[in-house]
Design a protein around this motif. Structure first.
Motif, mmCIF file in Angstrom:
data_model
loop_
_atom_site.group_PDB
_atom_site.id
_atom_site.type_symbol
_atom_site.label_atom_id
_atom_site.label_comp_id
_atom_site.label_asym_id
_atom_site.label_seq_id
_atom_site.Cartn_x
_atom_site.Cartn_y
_atom_site.Cartn_z
ATOM 1 N N MET A 159 0.847 -1.196 0.000
ATOM 2 C CA MET A 159 0.000 0.000 0.000
ATOM 3 C C MET A 159 0.883 1.247 0.000
ATOM 4 O O MET A 159 1.779 1.383 0.824
ATOM 5 C CB MET A 159 -0.927 -0.010 1.214
ATOM 6 N N SER A 160 0.596 2.166 -0.921
ATOM 7 C CA SER A 160 1.365 3.414 -0.991
ATOM 8 C C SER A 160 0.878 4.394 0.081
ATOM 9 O O SER A 160 -0.212 4.254 0.634
ATOM 10 C CB SER A 160 1.213 4.040 -2.379
ATOM 11 N N PHE A 161 1.744 5.424 0.345
ATOM 12 C CA PHE A 161 1.389 6.422 1.350
ATOM 13 C C PHE A 161 0.150 7.220 0.930
ATOM 14 O O PHE A 161 -0.702 7.555 1.760
ATOM 15 C CB PHE A 161 2.569 7.365 1.573
ATOM 16 N N LEU A 162 0.011 7.472 -0.374
ATOM 17 C CA LEU A 162 -1.163 8.197 -0.867
ATOM 18 C C LEU A 162 -2.443 7.388 -0.660
ATOM 19 O O LEU A 162 -3.493 7.934 -0.308
ATOM 20 C CB LEU A 162 -0.986 8.554 -2.349
ATOM 21 N N SER A 163 -2.324 6.088 -0.871
ATOM 22 C CA SER A 163 -3.505 5.221 -0.635
ATOM 23 C C SER A 163 -3.887 5.226 0.843
ATOM 24 O O SER A 163 -5.066 5.231 1.200
ATOM 25 C CB SER A 163 -3.197 3.794 -1.091
ATOM 26 N N TYR A 164 -2.874 5.221 1.713
ATOM 27 C CA TYR A 164 -3.137 5.269 3.147
ATOM 28 C C TYR A 164 -3.802 6.585 3.536
ATOM 29 O O TYR A 164 -4.731 6.617 4.352
ATOM 30 C CB TYR A 164 -1.831 5.078 3.909
ATOM 31 N N LEU A 165 -3.307 7.715 2.945
ATOM 32 C CA LEU A 165 -3.927 9.016 3.212
ATOM 33 C C LEU A 165 -5.377 9.042 2.745
ATOM 34 O O LEU A 165 -6.244 9.643 3.395
ATOM 35 C CB LEU A 165 -3.138 10.132 2.513
ATOM 36 N N LYS A 166 -5.636 8.358 1.622
ATOM 37 C CA LYS A 166 -7.007 8.301 1.128
ATOM 38 C C LYS A 166 -7.898 7.567 2.120
ATOM 39 O O LYS A 166 -9.051 7.944 2.352
ATOM 40 C CB LYS A 166 -7.036 7.609 -0.234
ATOM 41 N N ASP A 167 -7.372 6.485 2.721
ATOM 42 C CA ASP A 167 -8.139 5.768 3.739
ATOM 43 C C ASP A 167 -8.381 6.632 4.975
ATOM 44 O O ASP A 167 -9.371 6.444 5.690
ATOM 45 C CB ASP A 167 -7.408 4.484 4.151
ATOM 46 N N LYS A 168 -7.451 7.590 5.237
ATOM 47 C CA LYS A 168 -7.561 8.444 6.412
ATOM 48 C C LYS A 168 -8.263 9.775 6.115
ATOM 49 O O LYS A 168 -8.192 10.713 6.909
ATOM 50 C CB LYS A 168 -6.161 8.744 6.966
ATOM 51 N N ARG A 169 -8.961 9.851 4.982
ATOM 52 C CA ARG A 169 -9.548 11.130 4.559
ATOM 53 C C ARG A 169 -10.564 11.664 5.557
ATOM 54 O O ARG A 169 -10.675 12.881 5.749
ATOM 55 C CB ARG A 169 -10.183 10.995 3.175
ATOM 56 N N TYR A 170 -11.295 10.815 6.219
ATOM 57 C CA TYR A 170 -12.281 11.308 7.182
ATOM 58 C C TYR A 170 -11.588 11.896 8.423
ATOM 59 O O TYR A 170 -12.034 12.906 8.973
ATOM 60 C CB TYR A 170 -13.234 10.181 7.587
ATOM 61 N N PHE A 171 -10.488 11.251 8.833
ATOM 62 C CA PHE A 171 -9.722 11.790 9.957
ATOM 63 C C PHE A 171 -9.127 13.154 9.588
ATOM 64 O O PHE A 171 -9.173 14.109 10.379
ATOM 65 C CB PHE A 171 -8.607 10.818 10.348
ATOM 66 N N ILE A 172 -8.556 13.230 8.368
ATOM 67 C CA ILE A 172 -7.941 14.486 7.930
ATOM 68 C C ILE A 172 -8.998 15.583 7.821
ATOM 69 O O ILE A 172 -8.787 16.731 8.222
ATOM 70 C CB ILE A 172 -7.221 14.284 6.584
ATOM 71 N N LYS A 226 1.907 -0.855 7.303
ATOM 72 C CA LYS A 226 2.525 -1.210 6.027
ATOM 73 C C LYS A 226 2.901 -2.693 5.956
ATOM 74 O O LYS A 226 2.733 -3.358 4.925
ATOM 75 C CB LYS A 226 3.758 -0.340 5.797
ATOM 76 N N SER A 227 3.419 -3.231 7.070
ATOM 77 C CA SER A 227 3.833 -4.639 7.079
ATOM 78 C C SER A 227 2.639 -5.570 6.843
ATOM 79 O O SER A 227 2.738 -6.565 6.105
ATOM 80 C CB SER A 227 4.514 -4.984 8.401
ATOM 81 N N PHE A 228 1.510 -5.227 7.455
ATOM 82 C CA PHE A 228 0.310 -6.052 7.271
ATOM 83 C C PHE A 228 -0.145 -6.031 5.816
ATOM 84 O O PHE A 228 -0.417 -7.072 5.211
ATOM 85 C CB PHE A 228 -0.801 -5.543 8.201
ATOM 86 N N TYR A 229 -0.230 -4.823 5.268
ATOM 87 C CA TYR A 229 -0.702 -4.705 3.889
ATOM 88 C C TYR A 229 0.287 -5.324 2.903
ATOM 89 O O TYR A 229 -0.110 -5.874 1.869
ATOM 90 C CB TYR A 229 -0.955 -3.243 3.541
ATOM 91 N N LYS A 230 1.569 -5.246 3.210
ATOM 92 C CA LYS A 230 2.566 -5.849 2.335
ATOM 93 C C LYS A 230 2.415 -7.369 2.314
ATOM 94 O O LYS A 230 2.424 -7.998 1.245
ATOM 95 C CB LYS A 230 3.981 -5.455 2.809
ATOM 96 N N GLU A 231 2.288 -7.984 3.508
ATOM 97 C CA GLU A 231 2.087 -9.433 3.589
ATOM 98 C C GLU A 231 0.792 -9.852 2.904
ATOM 99 O O GLU A 231 0.734 -10.876 2.219
ATOM 100 C CB GLU A 231 2.071 -9.877 5.046
ATOM 101 N N LEU A 232 -0.246 -9.038 3.077
ATOM 102 C CA LEU A 232 -1.525 -9.353 2.457
ATOM 103 C C LEU A 232 -1.424 -9.276 0.935
ATOM 104 O O LEU A 232 -1.968 -10.125 0.219
ATOM 105 C CB LEU A 232 -2.600 -8.390 2.972
ATOM 106 N N GLY A 233 -0.712 -8.259 0.420
ATOM 107 C CA GLY A 233 -0.533 -8.133 -1.017
ATOM 108 C C GLY A 233 0.249 -9.296 -1.597
ATOM 109 O O GLY A 233 -0.080 -9.813 -2.666
ATOM 110 N N GLU A 234 1.319 -9.731 -0.876
ATOM 111 C CA GLU A 234 2.085 -10.884 -1.334
ATOM 112 C C GLU A 234 1.244 -12.157 -1.313
ATOM 113 O O GLU A 234 1.359 -13.018 -2.186
ATOM 114 C CB GLU A 234 3.324 -11.056 -0.455
ATOM 115 N N PHE A 235 0.370 -12.265 -0.308
ATOM 116 C CA PHE A 235 -0.508 -13.431 -0.197
ATOM 117 C C PHE A 235 -1.482 -13.488 -1.376
ATOM 118 O O PHE A 235 -1.712 -14.552 -1.964
ATOM 119 C CB PHE A 235 -1.273 -13.355 1.123
#
Length: 344
Positions: A1-14, A64-73
């Protein structure tokens, strides 16, 4: 997951952060006059922005580690038996719930797949067994024709009719077996005379009754029931065929009807070889032939199974009693109309 994608997920918090800071800045602006107000607003926004940026950045690297493992899976072909176990460990309650959901869905799918595979194997086993069974009368017919020399036409026709009757019986069984799962689209309930249904079943195998000198007794058959004529006729036909198969020459088959407050019954009792006590609880199992099926005749073990399944789908039931050397009694149970409507 890229940092921009993470920011998009956090849009309500922002968004909530921006609205909150705007509100605080407005309060400070109207509460404090002059340069002090601007200084307070600047320092407050700068400090809060720093803490918010740290929160988002730290959260990103933590996730990031969780999403990375999930993407590899997701990029690998996983075997269903251990795929769920290979998923990364959850980092919060939300992820834990999703993983539990995936685990449950995987188990349900595995169970359904196993059931489907079992049904396919059973179907294949039945088809193979049916092919071997239907080949016997075909081969017998060929032998009859090859050895026809010196035989009268009447004799040959009679023997060929017997073999054709066996083939017709096997084909009919295969037809009903293939339609048992689509039963709900092919039945019509009406009031039927048990006497007429039994007579029709006996007529189909009249030659065997005569050849074995077996006497059918239908004097106590007076009731009518609510059912489907075609499916119930097949059920009765299977029971009659079994009774004929295991009743010796000169025996008898008795048909009688009974009625109680909750149900009507059609009872078919023969004076045949009976059933071993160890087999009584399994005679309606799919493919079960028992001692009788192995020692007295070749059997696919499907006749009574189909009869039981059809009876249950019609809202009826089958039961069987008997003992070795004492004959067999098969009872078809018909619920009274009010109970039948409740069941439907």
């Amino acid at each position: 997951m890229s940092f921009l994608s993470y920011l998009k997920d956090k849009r309500y918090f922002i968004g909530m952060y921006a609205v909150t800071m705007l509100f605080i800045s407005m309060i400070m602006f109207v509460s404090v006059k002059g340069q002090d107000a601007l200084n307070n607003i600047t320092y407050t926004n700068a400090g809060c922005f720093l803490f918010a940026a740290l929160y988002i950045t730290i959260g990103y690297f933590y996730r990031k580690s969780f999403y990375k493992e999930l993407g590899e899976f997701l990029g690998k072909s996983q075997h269903q038996d251990w795929a769920i176990e290979a998923l990364p460990e959850s980092q919060n309650n939300e992820q834990e719930l999703y993983l539990q959901l995936l685990t449950q869905l995987s188990k349900d799918q595995a169970n359904e797949t196993q059931l489907l595979q079992s049904e396919i194997r059973n179907h294949q086993d039945y088809i193979l067994s049916w092919i071997h069974e239907v080949k016997l009368p075909i081969a017998a017919s060929r032998l009859i024709m090859e050895n026809r020399a010196g035989k009268t036409a009447e004799y040959l026709v009679d023997k060929l009719e017997d073999e054709l009757s066996k083939i017709d019986s096997y084909v009919e069984q295969a037809l009903y077996y293939s339609r048992i799962d689509s039963f709900s689209r092919d039945y019509f309930i009406s009031e039927l005379s048990l006497n007429l249904l039994v007579k029709e079943s006996i007529k189909k195998v009249a030659k065997l009754f005569i050849a074995k000198r077996i006497r059918p007794d239908m004097e106590s058959l007076t009731l009518s029931v609510n059912s489907d004529s075609k499916w119930l006729g097949y059920i009765i036909g299977q029971i009659v065929a079994n009774a004929l198969t295991y009743t010796d020459n000169g025996g008898s088959i008795t048909f009688r009807s009974e009625e109680t407050d909750s149900e009507k019954r059609l009872i078919i009792q023969d004076t045949g070889i009976g059933i071993d006590a160890a087999d009584l609880g399994r005679v309606f199992d799919k493919g079960f032939t028992g001692v009788n099926g192995r020692t007295h005749s070749r059997s696919t073990g499907m006749g009574l199974y189909l009869a039981k399944q059809m009876a249950l789908k019609l809202g009826h039931d089958l039961s069987i009693t008997g003992a070795v050397g004492e004959g067999t009694t098969v009872t078809i149970h018909f619920m009274k109309m009010q109970h039948y409507n409740d069941l439907r």
